[in-house]
Motif scaffolding. Structure first.
Motif, PDB file in Angstrom:
ATOM      1  N   THR A   1       0.873  -1.176   0.000  1.00  0.00           N
ATOM      2  CA  THR A   1       0.000   0.000   0.000  1.00  0.00           C
ATOM      3  C   THR A   1       0.906   1.220   0.000  1.00  0.00           C
ATOM      4  OG1 THR A   1      -0.053   0.282   2.401  1.00  0.00           O
ATOM      5  CG2 THR A   1      -1.708  -1.192   1.450  1.00  0.00           C
ATOM      6  N   PRO A   2       0.422   2.326  -0.520  1.00  0.00           N
ATOM      7  CA  PRO A   2       1.257   3.524  -0.615  1.00  0.00           C
ATOM      8  C   PRO A   2       1.807   3.965   0.737  1.00  0.00           C
ATOM      9  CG  PRO A   2      -0.764   3.793  -1.867  1.00  0.00           C
ATOM     10  CD  PRO A   2      -0.899   2.514  -1.124  1.00  0.00           C
ATOM     11  N   GLU A   3       0.947   3.997   1.760  1.00  0.00           N
ATOM     12  CA  GLU A   3       1.446   4.475   3.060  1.00  0.00           C
ATOM     13  C   GLU A   3       2.577   3.610   3.577  1.00  0.00           C
ATOM     14  OE1 GLU A   3      -2.504   3.336   4.022  1.00  0.00           O
ATOM     15  OE2 GLU A   3      -2.068   3.972   1.974  1.00  0.00           O
ATOM     16  N   ARG A   4       2.388   2.284   3.469  1.00  0.00           N
ATOM     17  CA  ARG A   4       3.410   1.394   3.977  1.00  0.00           C
ATOM     18  C   ARG A   4       4.707   1.533   3.201  1.00  0.00           C
ATOM     19  NH1 ARG A   4       1.936  -2.026   7.784  1.00  0.00           N
ATOM     20  NH2 ARG A   4      -0.126  -1.490   8.630  1.00  0.00           N
TER      21      ARG A   4
ATOM     22  N   ALA B   1      10.270   3.281   3.411  1.00  0.00           N
ATOM     23  CA  ALA B   1      11.309   4.153   2.870  1.00  0.00           C
ATOM     24  C   ALA B   1      11.891   5.025   3.978  1.00  0.00           C
ATOM     25  CB  ALA B   1      10.732   5.017   1.749  1.00  0.00           C
ATOM     26  N   ARG B   2      11.003   5.589   4.790  1.00  0.00           N
ATOM     27  CA  ARG B   2      11.496   6.455   5.872  1.00  0.00           C
ATOM     28  C   ARG B   2      12.343   5.676   6.872  1.00  0.00           C
ATOM     29  NH1 ARG B   2       6.392   8.964   5.167  1.00  0.00           N
ATOM     30  NH2 ARG B   2       5.459   7.649   6.780  1.00  0.00           N
ATOM     31  N   ARG B   3      11.871   4.475   7.178  1.00  0.00           N
ATOM     32  CA  ARG B   3      12.635   3.663   8.130  1.00  0.00           C
ATOM     33  C   ARG B   3      14.034   3.383   7.593  1.00  0.00           C
ATOM     34  NH1 ARG B   3      10.127  -1.518   9.095  1.00  0.00           N
ATOM     35  NH2 ARG B   3       8.502  -0.956   7.599  1.00  0.00           N
TER      36      ARG B   3
ATOM     37  N   ALA C   1       8.131   5.615  -4.217  1.00  0.00           N
ATOM     38  CA  ALA C   1       7.839   6.116  -2.870  1.00  0.00           C
ATOM     39  C   ALA C   1       9.147   6.492  -2.175  1.00  0.00           C
ATOM     40  CB  ALA C   1       7.088   5.053  -2.062  1.00  0.00           C
ATOM     41  N   LEU C   2      10.159   5.652  -2.349  1.00  0.00           N
ATOM     42  CA  LEU C   2      11.461   5.935  -1.761  1.00  0.00           C
ATOM     43  C   LEU C   2      12.059   7.213  -2.353  1.00  0.00           C
ATOM     44  CD1 LEU C   2      13.981   5.297  -0.085  1.00  0.00           C
ATOM     45  CD2 LEU C   2      14.722   3.752  -1.912  1.00  0.00           C
TER      46      LEU C   2
END
Lengths: 332, 332
Positions: free
Chosen positions: A225-228, A233-235, A256-257
């Motif tokens: 999913t987009p949010e995940r 990516a943030r993690r 997304a990354l």
DNA sequence: CTGAAAGCGCTAACAC
DNA sequence: GTGTTAGCGCTTTCAG
């Protein structure tokens, strides 16, 4: 209201029903003038052949069903389009059946369900052997599996391990801390095909071959999913203590990354080097270095395999594998 | 190989074919013990009723076709799921036919094509009257139109103008330069339904009512693709000379704008106030203020309308309109 | 409650 | 090259 039948056309054209049948089925043994007369009667009366009667009589529907986990991604749109295109030569239509919900999945366990009212099946990214509780349910219907190896069905796959190793070897040219962002695969979710695991396995093997390690803590796995994807990516970026190499197992996630990299004020291809997988339609515009999958060629191939099997169900099981190709762009 | 027929079952159970038929169709006039015996024979022989024969005989397929421009968006996923759910009570299945390509569109001009081999049609965000060159092609097949008003078919719509005006009035509470980001609608592209234009029209009218102007140069229209959405967002932000209010006619685009706002180091809800449209599944997580569409209720309603029409084609044309509701979250 | 029989619309095998 | 005819598997009268 398809009240006009072949009989009405026959009467109108002054021929027998069988001649009308020959006309609409492009049968060779019919005089051109007769055919023309019949066709004009058809036109005039607005006759549309009753598909139900045709299927009933011939035992064939001139359609196949495409079962797939989701729709709307570039990858599946390309697959569908290439299958559609290849089917045209056979005068076949494809029905699309995305297993969007648990309800659909449950419904399609029933061998009498709509998707099986066709001449053949394409399982895209789905493993028919885990799809059905009773493995015999859909037995007998010609089928081809896309992206998943199978011991019972014809299948068309990509060498995902090779893709992973190509990614690894490319990133190794500039050594750095290395992460992987991967898509979670679980049964009953869209992706249970195993492709993502294979990509990581290939990547890992190539790292090992180069004497490099890829600890489990460097692999970030997340739902599709987009949010995940953004979360993962943030993690990954938080763990970063300098330049990093990141292999992302699909382009949607890679983008997304990319966004997160830019949001963090970092430079893709420099601070963060990224290799994706798929080469989807937006990959080029995003400047994404990625593994190209020959989706169109795979679609054509699986269509051919399926049509051959429909024509001759006794064929031995066949398998075709394609190699992904690294497309080097700006991100790595 | 569905070689087992109703005759085989009849012989095995020591009854007549008609009794087997009664058993599988839950006919009331059959003794419970007989039915049980038949059902166990069915089980034992692995009988699956031949759908082609059933459709042929009854003239009904127990399925409907859903024609829609694209798939994979939250909006359509929700629609499909709600239709699926509603159909269950009728023991009907839905086939999904996204008009993904020109090829599909052309193919479906043919009244003999696969989608029309059903008992009814749902046109989602498509205008049947512009879809076919020959408007009579699919005549006679019960149909319901979703999102598009129609003078010939039952239809279920949302009051898009109201939605637009609700957005305008909400944004007017903090006056600022006002922009609109809109989705391009063209014939032969996914969105030719007119809904986006209506939203803008409602917005504009409410601005006018408040003595405010919305010059054409403040409206940014773009194709329904991610890149174009981002482009449009950037163009709007460049025009900004202080705080701005932006109405975005769908949530997917609103999220693209949100990302660009953050990339530009601006604060959504403060520097840039955003109202979207749809209230899709990610809207809440994104903190997006948006117009909620009761998609599920619309799906249920259109399913009911269609099933009623299949049961009684002589029904007068019906129309149901739903009102969108403003969901205030963080972005405005 | 069950059986007997007709027939839905079309195609294909066989005559001619 | 066209006509004749049987019948695909199922549902639905109509008897009984």
């Amino acid at each position: 209201m398809s009240k006009v039948t072949i009989k009405d056309v026959a009467r109108h054209a002054g021929v027998q029903p069988s001649t009308v049948s020959r006309a609409i089925n492009n049968h060779p043994h019919i005089r051109a003038t007769t055919k023309a007369r019949v066709l004009s009667s058809i036109q005039e009366l607005g006759f549309v052949p009753d598909r139900a009667a045709q299927s009933f009589r011939t035992g064939r529907t001139r359609s196949i069903s495409l079962l797939l986990p989701i729709t709307g991604t570039d990858f599946y749109d390309r697959l569908i389009n290439s299958i559609d295109e290849a089917l045209e030569a056979y005068e076949y239509d494809a029905g699309i059946f995305p297993l969007l919900s648990e309800r659909r999945l449950a419904r399609y366990q029933n061998p009498a369900a709509l998707p099986y009212h066709t001449d053949g099946l394409v399982y895209a990214s789905l493993n028919p052997e885990q799809l059905y509780h009773d493995p015999l349910t859909i037995q007998g219907l010609p089928a081809v599996v896309f992206e998943v190896p199978s011991s019972r069905y014809d299948h068309v796959t990509v060498n995902n391990e090779l893709g992973g190793s190509l990614a690894a070897r490319h990133l190794q040219r500039r050594p750095a801390t290395t992460f992987v962002i991967n898509v979670e695969e679980r049964f009953n979710t869209p992706f249970a095909s195993g492709v993502f695991r294979e990509r990581v396995r290939g990547f890992r093997a190539a790292q090992r071959d180069a004497g490099l390690d890829l600890p489990d803590t460097h692999i970030f796995t997340s739902d599709f999913t987009p949010e995940r994807a953004h979360q993962a990516a943030r993690r990954a970026l938080q763990q970063r203590t300098g330049p990093v190499n990141i292999f992302v197992t699909c382009d949607v996630f890679a983008r997304a990354l990319l966004e997160e990299v830019r949001l963090a004020g970092l430079t893709p291809g420099d601070d963060v080097r990224i290799v994706g997988f798929d080469d989807d339609r937006q990959a080029e515009a995003s400047g994404l270095t990625t593994l190209h999958q020959p989706v169109e060629e795979m679609g054509r191939t699986l269509t051919r395999l399926l049509m051959e099997r429909i024509a001759d169900p006794s064929l031995l099981e066949r398998s075709v594998q394609f190699d992904p190709v690294l497309k080097v762009r700006g991100t790595a």
